[in-house]
Design a protein around this motif. Sequence first.
Motif, short mmCIF file in Angstrom:
data_model
loop_
_atom_site.label_atom_id
_atom_site.label_comp_id
_atom_site.label_asym_id
_atom_site.label_seq_id
_atom_site.Cartn_x
_atom_site.Cartn_y
_atom_site.Cartn_z
N ASP A 169 0.81 -1.22 0.00
CA ASP A 169 0.00 0.00 0.00
C ASP A 169 0.85 1.27 0.00
N SER A 170 2.14 1.14 -0.29
CA SER A 170 3.03 2.31 -0.27
C SER A 170 2.75 3.23 -1.44
N VAL A 171 2.71 4.53 -1.15
CA VAL A 171 2.56 5.55 -2.20
C VAL A 171 3.73 6.54 -2.09
N MET A 172 4.85 6.05 -1.59
CA MET A 172 6.02 6.89 -1.39
C MET A 172 6.53 7.44 -2.72
N GLU A 173 6.77 8.76 -2.76
CA GLU A 173 7.31 9.38 -3.97
C GLU A 173 8.79 9.04 -4.12
N LYS A 174 9.18 8.75 -5.37
CA LYS A 174 10.59 8.55 -5.71
C LYS A 174 10.90 9.45 -6.90
N GLY A 275 10.68 9.92 -0.81
CA GLY A 275 9.91 10.61 0.21
C GLY A 275 10.52 11.97 0.52
N ASN A 276 10.83 12.20 1.79
CA ASN A 276 11.43 13.47 2.21
C ASN A 276 12.95 13.40 2.30
N VAL A 277 13.54 12.25 1.97
CA VAL A 277 14.98 12.06 2.13
C VAL A 277 15.67 12.27 0.78
#
Length: 296
Positions: A169-174, A275-277
Motif C-alpha cells: 500500500d506504499s505511495v512513497m514518492e521517488k 519521500g522526504n529524504v
Amino acid sequence: MNTPIKPPNPTAVAFRRAAPPAGPASSSEPTRLNKRMAELNMCSRREADEWIAKGWVKVNGAVAEMGVKVTPSDRIQIDKAASGHQATQVTILINKPMGYVSAQAEDGHEPAVTLFTPQNRWVDDNARFFFHPNQLRGLAPCGRLDIDSIGLLVMTQDGRIARQLIGEDSVMEKEYLVRVAYHGLGQPAPTGQLVRMDDDDPVTSNVQAVFPPAMLAKLRHGLSLDGQALKPAKVSWQNPEQLRFVLTEGKKRQIRRMCELVGLKVVGLKRVRIGNVMLGNLPLGQWRYLAPHEKF
C-alpha cells in the motif's frame, strides 16, 4: 497515617501499550497478529513472528501464541526488549554507482551492500552511529535501482521502514533525473503501441525542442506496462536534455520502458529523492546512516 505504596508489577513494567484499540470488534474480520502489527507499523511480519516466539507480545494482557488472530479492538502490547531491539537497527543511504546490483549478486556483478564498509562511509556523515558487522545482518534494499542506474538506494534492517517504502500500500514518492535522446515515433501499430523510428540518428541535444508535448502528457498519464495502466506520474523538463520523473510505484525498469513507448531512450538515470529524504551531496559510491530526525 500514610498508606503504603505498593511496588509496581514487574510484568506490567516490562510491557508497554503499543497499539490502542482502533474500533469495535465488529468493524473488521479477525486477522493474524503479525499482519495486524505490520499494519500498525509496529514492525514487519517477520519481526512480529520473532517477537511472538520470544514471548515479547501480549494481546489483552496475555502472552500471544504464534498464529493467533486479533480484531481492531484487541489491545496489543510489546515488551521493552522489542523496542530496544528496534533501536539498534540501522538504515543506510548509498549513492549507488553503475555496475552494482541492488540485491543479490548476479551475472558476476556485486551487490550494493558490499559498499557498506567503514572505508566508504561519507566523511560528512554526522549520525551518532558506529559501524559494526552486525549491521550487515538482515540489511535489505528497499526498492530496486537498475545496474545501469545511479543514485539513492535505501537499505534497512527495520521492517517498519521497509514496509513504508515498498509495502503493497506504499505511495512513497521517488524522484529521478533522466537524461534522454529522442528517436521519434512512427504510426501506431495494430496493437496500439507506438513504433520507434530509425535509431541511427537520434536527437541528443535540445531534446525538449523536438519532443511532442502530447508525448510528454502520455508520460504523465496514459501509458500501460505489462497489461496494467500506470499510476499518474509527475514528469517535467529539468533542462533541454533531462527529464524529472516523480513516481509512486516501481515496476521493473519502469522509467526506461515508459520512455521507449514515446520514442525516447534513457542515456542516464539518477534517483535523487525518496519521500522526504534527499540524496544531496552524498558522493558516488559512499554511504551514510539515516539520521534519527530524518523521516521518509
